[in-house]
Write a protein that holds these residues in place. Structure first.
Motif, PDB file in Angstrom:
ATOM      1  N   ASP A 197       0.576   4.139  -2.829  1.00  0.00           N
ATOM      2  CA  ASP A 197       0.257   5.507  -2.425  1.00  0.00           C
ATOM      3  C   ASP A 197       1.312   6.495  -2.919  1.00  0.00           C
ATOM      4  OD1 ASP A 197      -2.068   4.717  -1.168  1.00  0.00           O
ATOM      5  OD2 ASP A 197      -1.187   4.636   0.835  1.00  0.00           O
TER       6      ASP A 197
ATOM      7  N   HIS B 169      -3.232   3.820  -5.866  1.00  0.00           N
ATOM      8  CA  HIS B 169      -3.956   2.916  -4.983  1.00  0.00           C
ATOM      9  C   HIS B 169      -5.283   2.402  -5.552  1.00  0.00           C
ATOM     10  CE1 HIS B 169      -5.399   1.102  -1.246  1.00  0.00           C
ATOM     11  NE2 HIS B 169      -4.125   1.036  -0.934  1.00  0.00           N
TER      12      HIS B 169
ATOM     13  N   ASP C  44       0.822  -1.209   0.000  1.00  0.00           N
ATOM     14  CA  ASP C  44       0.000   0.000   0.000  1.00  0.00           C
ATOM     15  C   ASP C  44       0.857   1.261   0.000  1.00  0.00           C
ATOM     16  OD1 ASP C  44      -2.461  -1.257  -0.094  1.00  0.00           O
ATOM     17  OD2 ASP C  44      -2.672  -1.358   2.078  1.00  0.00           O
TER      18      ASP C  44
END
Length: 313
Positions: free
Chosen positions: A295, A300, A291
Motif C-alpha cells: 500500500d 497492491h 499489505d
C-alpha cells in the motif's frame, strides 16, 4: 503477427496454483544497511531462524543484490540509501528473522550470475521468475548456466511507455515495427522486444532495439524522441506517468503484456535459505505487514496470497 499472450488473470492463477514451498535467501552488501532487531521474535520466527544456514545465522546478515535504479521498486533515496518496495520487504523479512539486510548495487544483468557465483546471498530487484531462468536455458532451449530458484512475492506485467500524447500512435507490440524501442539489458522486456523483432522483419519493417544499462536511459531516449517507446514493468511504468520528475512527459499504452511474478532469486544449492524465506514471507502476508508495504508504494494490485517457489512460466 504478434506475440500470443496469456491473460493477466490466467497467469496469476497459474502462479498461485503452484504448491507453496519454503524458500530462503540472505542478503549482505555495501550500498546501504538496514538494522534488524535481534530480539522480540515470536516462536514461529525463532523456529525459522533456527533453520537458517549456519553461515547466515552466524553473520546475522543477508547480502542482497539489487539494481537500485528502478523506482518505485528499487532505488536510492535522497540520502543514497536503498528505498522502494523491494528494500522495504527485504527489511521486513530480515526483521522477522532477526537479521540485518545489506544491499549491493549492481547492473541488472549481473544479478543472476552473482547469485550463481555466491557473491551475494540472493537478488531482489524486480527479477521476474521464468522457467527459462529457473532452468538456465537460452532461447533455443540449450543449457546456458546453472539456473536459479525463485520465491515469488509479487505479480506484474510489461507495459509500453510512450511520449505523452503518443505522437507515433503506439498501441501494441506490432506498432513498434519500423521504429526504435528502448529497453534495459538483461530484462524480460529486452526478451519481449527481441522476440518481436522477427515478426517485424517478416513485414519488412525492422525493429531497432536499443539495449541500455538503466531504465532511466531508456526513458531519456523516449523523451528525446530517439525511441518511440520504453518497455518496463507496470509499477515502474505507472510511477513514471505520475512522478514529479516524469509525470507530464510519458503515458501508458497497450495494457499489460505477459504477466509474471517477481521472485527472490537464490542459488539452487541454497534450499534451506529459500525455504526459510518463503515461510517468513507467508508470515508477513498473514500478519498484514506485506499489505502495508504494498500500500505504501501503490502496488497492491500485484499482491500474492502466499509465497510460491518457482511459479513462473
Amino acid at each position: 503477427m504478434h506475440v500470443t499472450l496469456m491473460s493477466p488473470r490466467a497467469r496469476v492463477r497459474s502462479v498461485r496454483a503452484v504448491a507453496v514451498v519454503g524458500a530462503g535467501g540472505l542478503l549482505l552488501s555495501g550500498c546501504g544497511t538496514n538494522a534488524a532487531p535481534a530480539g522480540g521474535q515470536d516462536n514461529t520466527s525463532a523456529a525459522l531462524r533456527a533453520k537458517l544456514p549456519h553461515a547466515v545465522r552466524a553473520a546475522g546478515v543477508l547480502k542482497i543484490g539489487s539494481n537500485l535504479n528502478y523506482a518505485p521498486v528499487d532505488f536510492k533515496d535522497q540520502n543514497s540509501a536503498p528505498a522502494g518496495l523491494d528494500p522495504d520487504l527485504a527489511t521486513a523479512l530480515g526483521n522477522y528473522l532477526g537479521l540485518r539486510v545489506q544491499f549491493v548495487d549492481m547492473p541488472f544483468d549481473k544479478l543472476i550470475p552473482a547469485v550463481q557465483a555466491k557473491q551475494i546471498d540472493l537478488a531482489m530487484s524486480a527479477v521476474i521468475d521464468t522457467q527459462q531462468r529457473q532452468n538456465g536455458t537460452d532461447d533455443s532451449g540449450q543449457q546456458a548456466n546453472p539456473g536459479v530458484d525463485f520465491v515469488d512475492y509479487f505479480v506484474t506485467g510489461t507495459s509500453i511507455l510512450v511520449k505523452n500524447g503518443n505522437p507515433v500512435g503506439i498501441n501494441s507490440l506490432d506498432d513498434l515495427c519500423g521504429h526504435t524501442v528502448a529497453v534495459q539489458r538483461g530484462t524480460i522486456q529486452a526478451e519481449i522486444a527481441q522476440r518481436q523483432a522477427p515478426a517485424c522483419d517478416r513485414i519488412s519493417k525492422p525493429l531497432r532495439i536499443d539495449l541500455l544499462d538503466t531504465d532511466d536511459q531508456a526513458l531519456s531516449e523516449v523523451a528525446a524522441g530517439t525511441a518511440v517507446a520504453d518497455l518496463n514493468d507496470y509499477p515502474i511504468a505507472a510511477y513514471n506517468t505520475r512522478s514529479a520528475q516524469a509525470g507530464t512527459r510519458f503515458q501508458l499504452t497497450g495494457g499489460q503484456l505477459e504477466p509474471g511474478p517477481y521472485g527472490l532469486t537464490l542459488n539452487k544449492t541454497e534450499s534451506a535459505l529459500r525455504d526459510v524465506l518463503a515461510k517468513a514471507l507467508d508470515q508477513l502476508i498473514l500478519d498484514g505487514e506485506y499489505d502495508k508495504i504494498l500500500d505504501k508504494w501503490n502496488a497492491h494490485p500485484g499482491a500474492v496470497q502466499s509465497a510460491v517457489v518457482n511459479g513462473g512460466l
